[in-house]
Design an enzyme around this catalytic site. Sequence first.
Site, PDB file in Angstrom:
ATOM      1  N   HIS A  43      55.906  74.413 -45.980  1.00 28.75           N
ATOM      2  CA  HIS A  43      55.451  74.625 -47.354  1.00 28.75           C
ATOM      3  C   HIS A  43      55.131  73.262 -47.975  1.00 28.75           C
ATOM      4  O   HIS A  43      55.968  72.669 -48.653  1.00 28.75           O
ATOM      5  CB  HIS A  43      56.529  75.346 -48.156  1.00 28.75           C
ATOM      6  CG  HIS A  43      56.079  75.796 -49.513  1.00 28.75           C
ATOM      7  ND1 HIS A  43      56.543  76.937 -50.104  1.00 28.75           N
ATOM      8  CD2 HIS A  43      55.210  75.251 -50.401  1.00 28.75           C
ATOM      9  CE1 HIS A  43      55.985  77.077 -51.306  1.00 28.75           C
ATOM     10  NE2 HIS A  43      55.175  76.058 -51.497  1.00 28.75           N
ATOM     11  N   GLU A  70      52.742  77.927 -46.081  1.00 31.13           N
ATOM     12  CA  GLU A  70      52.972  78.516 -47.405  1.00 31.13           C
ATOM     13  C   GLU A  70      52.497  77.556 -48.490  1.00 31.13           C
ATOM     14  O   GLU A  70      52.513  76.338 -48.297  1.00 31.13           O
ATOM     15  CB  GLU A  70      54.463  78.765 -47.631  1.00 31.13           C
ATOM     16  CG  GLU A  70      55.109  79.742 -46.685  1.00 31.13           C
ATOM     17  CD  GLU A  70      56.579  79.937 -47.005  1.00 31.13           C
ATOM     18  OE1 GLU A  70      57.164  80.896 -46.488  1.00 31.13           O
ATOM     19  OE2 GLU A  70      57.154  79.119 -47.760  1.00 31.13           O
ATOM     20  N   HIS A 190      63.700  83.945 -48.303  1.00 32.10           N
ATOM     21  CA  HIS A 190      64.400  83.258 -49.391  1.00 32.10           C
ATOM     22  C   HIS A 190      65.871  83.660 -49.405  1.00 32.10           C
ATOM     23  O   HIS A 190      66.222  84.792 -49.728  1.00 32.10           O
ATOM     24  CB  HIS A 190      63.792  83.524 -50.771  1.00 32.10           C
ATOM     25  CG  HIS A 190      64.206  82.467 -51.775  1.00 32.10           C
ATOM     26  ND1 HIS A 190      63.491  81.305 -51.962  1.00 32.10           N
ATOM     27  CD2 HIS A 190      65.269  82.379 -52.598  1.00 32.10           C
ATOM     28  CE1 HIS A 190      64.087  80.561 -52.876  1.00 32.10           C
ATOM     29  NE2 HIS A 190      65.177  81.193 -53.280  1.00 32.10           N
TER      30      HIS A 190
END
EC number: 2.6.99.2
Length: 237
Positions: A43, A70, A190
């Site tokens: 990310h 991401e 997450h």
Amino acid sequence: MTKLSVNINKIATIRNARGGNLPNLVQVAKDCEKFGAQGITIHPRPDERHIRYQDVYDLKKVVTTEFNIEGFPNTQFINLVLENKPEQVTLVPDPPGVLTSNAGWDTLKQKDFLKEVIKEFKQNNIRTSIFVDTQLVNIENAIETGTDRIEFYTGPYAEDFPKNNEIAIAEYVKAADLANSLGLEINAGHDLNLENLNYFKNNIINLKEVSIGHALICDALYFGLEETIKKYLSCLK
């Protein structure tokens, strides 16, 4: 079997804390794959506080499983993805400077924006996934963006799991049932960890992939990277 994609952002954070190239991010990615991970997730953020843009190019050369990038789809991110053509791009509604992804897209308000971005990625044969919560309206509108998959933001699940696992999973089951009925494939990520992952996987039908970074790297401090990856894979069997 649900695939495990290892998010290696935290490895980059440790490297950046001292400069140099220890730990070696590219080698860690290769080792994760060797130890059984079925994907590598990164990310990159505008401040490059963990993943640097050059890391994306370096990893693209060596990742042999699924490469998942991401990020928030600003112009710089879009160009980065198109230049590297990962197997999957996951779009998250992160504003600049946010500590970590902590919300899903409002797919009604952002539908036209997402539709335009997703169209460009799909024209380049890149599978798309968008970060969402469990509000059914956001699932219903996700299908209209053209995305291939949704990724459940599982922060609330992880927070509620120790209190009551049945309550923690309930809204995700409803949202997953709707997604499956619409033909949307499902990812999740997450705060999933060794305590809550197996229960989530067992209750969400057609869960294709989970992306796990923070908890997995924390566990690796105690168990070692190879043994930790084995433990997470065992949760997904």
